[in-house]
Design a protein around this motif. Structure first.
Motif, PDB file in Angstrom:
ATOM      1  N   HIS A 181      55.728  -1.082  21.492  1.00  0.00           N
ATOM      2  CA  HIS A 181      55.080   0.216  21.687  1.00  0.00           C
ATOM      3  C   HIS A 181      53.653   0.139  21.158  1.00  0.00           C
ATOM      4  CE1 HIS A 181      58.655   2.414  22.979  1.00  0.00           C
ATOM      5  NE2 HIS A 181      59.330   1.765  22.040  1.00  0.00           N
ATOM      6  N   VAL A 182      52.702   0.574  21.990  1.00  0.00           N
ATOM      7  CA  VAL A 182      51.285   0.492  21.651  1.00  0.00           C
ATOM      8  C   VAL A 182      50.677   1.892  21.700  1.00  0.00           C
ATOM      9  CG1 VAL A 182      49.075  -0.603  22.176  1.00  0.00           C
ATOM     10  CG2 VAL A 182      51.217  -1.793  22.731  1.00  0.00           C
ATOM     11  N   PHE A 183      50.034   2.302  20.613  1.00  0.00           N
ATOM     12  CA  PHE A 183      49.398   3.610  20.560  1.00  0.00           C
ATOM     13  C   PHE A 183      48.328   3.570  19.483  1.00  0.00           C
ATOM     14  CE2 PHE A 183      52.975   3.448  17.731  1.00  0.00           C
ATOM     15  CZ  PHE A 183      52.603   4.137  16.595  1.00  0.00           C
ATOM     16  N   ARG A 184      47.509   4.621  19.439  1.00  0.00           N
ATOM     17  CA  ARG A 184      46.430   4.614  18.467  1.00  0.00           C
ATOM     18  C   ARG A 184      46.873   5.224  17.136  1.00  0.00           C
ATOM     19  NH1 ARG A 184      42.332   7.570  16.344  1.00  0.00           N
ATOM     20  NH2 ARG A 184      42.984   9.428  17.472  1.00  0.00           N
ATOM     21  N   ALA A 185      46.867   6.530  17.022  1.00  0.00           N
ATOM     22  CA  ALA A 185      47.019   7.169  15.705  1.00  0.00           C
ATOM     23  C   ALA A 185      48.482   7.406  15.336  1.00  0.00           C
ATOM     24  CB  ALA A 185      46.259   8.486  15.684  1.00  0.00           C
ATOM     25  N   PRO A 186      48.931   6.909  14.180  1.00  0.00           N
ATOM     26  CA  PRO A 186      50.294   7.184  13.717  1.00  0.00           C
ATOM     27  C   PRO A 186      50.380   8.552  13.046  1.00  0.00           C
ATOM     28  CG  PRO A 186      49.209   5.697  12.191  1.00  0.00           C
ATOM     29  CD  PRO A 186      48.228   5.960  13.304  1.00  0.00           C
ATOM     30  N   VAL A 187      50.105   9.585  13.828  1.00  0.00           N
ATOM     31  CA  VAL A 187      50.163  10.965  13.342  1.00  0.00           C
ATOM     32  C   VAL A 187      50.680  11.849  14.475  1.00  0.00           C
ATOM     33  CG1 VAL A 187      48.217  10.687  11.733  1.00  0.00           C
ATOM     34  CG2 VAL A 187      47.772  11.469  14.059  1.00  0.00           C
ATOM     35  N   GLY A 188      51.165  13.024  14.115  1.00  0.00           N
ATOM     36  CA  GLY A 188      51.480  14.057  15.091  1.00  0.00           C
ATOM     37  C   GLY A 188      52.660  13.771  15.991  1.00  0.00           C
ATOM     38  N   GLY A 189      52.708  14.542  17.103  1.00  0.00           N
ATOM     39  CA  GLY A 189      53.849  14.471  18.002  1.00  0.00           C
ATOM     40  C   GLY A 189      53.997  13.140  18.696  1.00  0.00           C
ATOM     41  N   LEU A 190      52.876  12.497  19.051  1.00  0.00           N
ATOM     42  CA  LEU A 190      52.958  11.187  19.700  1.00  0.00           C
ATOM     43  C   LEU A 190      53.663  10.194  18.789  1.00  0.00           C
ATOM     44  CD1 LEU A 190      50.126   9.376  21.649  1.00  0.00           C
ATOM     45  CD2 LEU A 190      51.512   8.169  19.981  1.00  0.00           C
ATOM     46  N   PHE A 191      53.292  10.195  17.516  1.00  0.00           N
ATOM     47  CA  PHE A 191      53.912   9.268  16.556  1.00  0.00           C
ATOM     48  C   PHE A 191      55.393   9.579  16.405  1.00  0.00           C
ATOM     49  CE2 PHE A 191      54.103   7.799  11.886  1.00  0.00           C
ATOM     50  CZ  PHE A 191      54.451   6.509  12.263  1.00  0.00           C
ATOM     51  N   ARG A 192      55.733  10.854  16.316  1.00  0.00           N
ATOM     52  CA  ARG A 192      57.139  11.211  16.211  1.00  0.00           C
ATOM     53  C   ARG A 192      57.925  10.692  17.423  1.00  0.00           C
ATOM     54  NH1 ARG A 192      61.241  16.308  15.792  1.00  0.00           N
ATOM     55  NH2 ARG A 192      62.793  15.077  16.891  1.00  0.00           N
ATOM     56  N   HIS A 193      57.333  10.853  18.615  1.00  0.00           N
ATOM     57  CA  HIS A 193      57.980  10.391  19.841  1.00  0.00           C
ATOM     58  C   HIS A 193      58.266   8.886  19.769  1.00  0.00           C
ATOM     59  CE1 HIS A 193      58.843  10.322  24.180  1.00  0.00           C
ATOM     60  NE2 HIS A 193      58.056   9.261  24.270  1.00  0.00           N
ATOM     61  N   VAL A 194      57.283   8.110  19.320  1.00  0.00           N
ATOM     62  CA  VAL A 194      57.467   6.656  19.230  1.00  0.00           C
ATOM     63  C   VAL A 194      58.517   6.314  18.182  1.00  0.00           C
ATOM     64  CG1 VAL A 194      56.345   4.470  18.680  1.00  0.00           C
ATOM     65  CG2 VAL A 194      55.137   6.164  20.056  1.00  0.00           C
TER      66      VAL A 194
END
Length: 400
Positions: free
Chosen positions: A17-30
């Motif tokens: 899994h590749v994403f930028r910021a480990p914060v918020g809803g996106l991070f929770r989803h991952v």
């Protein structure tokens, strides 16, 4: 406890899994996906930014480590396009090669760029999945930035094996402004665990209003401050608790003082949402744009009284109660909506938001989210192999 998920096929995948910021809803989803996929027997890893998230991200990644057979790689990533993106692409490609990933899953605009453009080792089968989380799809249609980003998405679509849209709203935006490129597509709503539907016991002296999220203008916070000022001008002793961090924190505090609200607002840093829900009578979500925000799902699950704007995927969460949503950028409408909930008979208010909780429980399952993502991967592998696709299930869309 993580719900069990049956694999979409019999193959154990190696998923990065590749994403930028480990914060918020996106991070929770991952984080949720990583736990679900590890429980289903897949090897999972993460590549994300090294400069954001602070101690909360460090702790969350440490807690997740037992589920990450492919580990965590943190590199410096910039929010906006930059020459350093070339080094990030090389780093993502090197990590995918080192762990022999066969699924490269990008989340958000920046993660989607890296996952889809990173070169793959010759001869290694690998699919590229993309989950937009609003971002570039939320720019106002017709503006220069919207045309620029949608043009980029059109190019990147040709390097995408499967789109995993978290809301019908973003899927519709993609069809309207990027178009169909014959790729596999799924709508995979964010999901909640059963524990998130447990009642929240209110604190002894709750704030009348609560905001949880990024402190950013696009979240509609200037409008919320105007609505609060109007409510207090009516003689209502309404207080607001704002929980979160972001680039506009200083501007918001200055605006609060200019509106005479300094004594009516408490600012606190980001923290776990359920204890915070107990400290507010009404959650307010005044956003100008959203995809499918977890904060709305989490508040709805807990039967928290809520006032939210009619944007993005929020109507999908409210379902039959979407008529209660208010237009964005309208402080008067927001003021009146908040006043209606404040003045509502307690029994009626409890019944309305318990009905919303029951509806969300039926439609936003974490177990289904995990299974649908794996199903999307499997469909992409079938398409790569030239095998016929299985019939799409209700709630899914194909192709993208």
């Amino acid at each position: 406890m993580v719900p069990s998920v049956s694999p979409a096929d019999t193959i154990s995948h190696r998923i990065l899994h590749v994403f930028r910021a480990p914060v918020g809803g996106l991070f929770r989803h991952v984080v949720d996906l990583a736990r679900l996929q590890a429980a289903a027997g897949h090897a999972v890893g993460i590549v994300c930014d090294a400069t954001t998230g602070g101690e909360r991200a460090v702790q969350a990644l440490s807690d997740l480590a037992p589920c990450l057979a492919l580990g965590v790689t943190r590199i410096a990533m910039r929010r906006n396009p930059h020459l350093s993106d070339l080094a990030c692409l090389r780093a993502v490609a090197a990590r995918a090669d080192a762990v022999a990933a066969d699924v490269l899953h990008g989340h958000g605009a920046k993660g989607g760029v890296y996952a889809r453009l990173a070169p793959a080792a010759a001869g290694r089968p690998m699919i590229r999945a993309y989950t937009p989380h609003g971002g570039s799809y939320n720019y106002r249609p017709g503006t220069l930035l919207h045309r620029l980003y949608m043009g980029a998405e059109g190019i990147l679509a040709r390097r995408t094996d499967v789109f995993l849209f978290e809301s019908e709203y973003v899927a519709g935006r993609h069809r309207a402004y990027v178009g169909s490129h014959g790729r596999v597509g799924r709508i995979v709503h964010n999901g909640l665990s059963e524990a998130e539907f447990a009642p929240v016991t209110p604190s002894a002296d709750p704030f009348e209003l609560l905001y949880v999220g990024e402190l950013r203008e696009a979240k509609g916070l200037p409008v919320l401050l105007q609505a609060l000022a109007r409510l207090r001008a009516e003689g209502r002793e309404v207080r607001l608790l704002m929980v979160g961090s972001g680039p506009d924190a200083g501007l918001l505090q200055a605006s609060a003082e200019a509106l005479g609200l300094a004594g009516a607002i408490a600012f606190e840093p980001a923290q776990a949402i359920r204890p915070v829900l107990a400290r507010g009578r009404i959650m307010v979500v005044p956003s100008f744009a959203e995809s499918l925000p977890y904060v709305v799902l989490e508040a709805a699950a807990a039967a928290q009284p809520m006032v939210a704007t009619d944007v993005g995927g929020i109507p999908e969460i409210f379902g039959d109660a979407a008529g209660d949503l208010v237009p964005a950028r309208d402080p008067v409408a927001l003021q009146h909506a908040i006043a209606r909930v404040l003045d509502e008979a307690p029994e009626r208010r409890r019944a309305r938001f318990q009905a919303l909780s029951d509806s969300v429980r039926q439609r936003f399952s974490m177990e289904r989210m995990g299974a649908d993502v794996l199903s999307g991967y499997a469909a992409a592998f079938r398409a790569r192999a030239g095998r016929p696709a299985l019939p799409a299930e209700p709630g899914r869309v194909e192709p993208a």
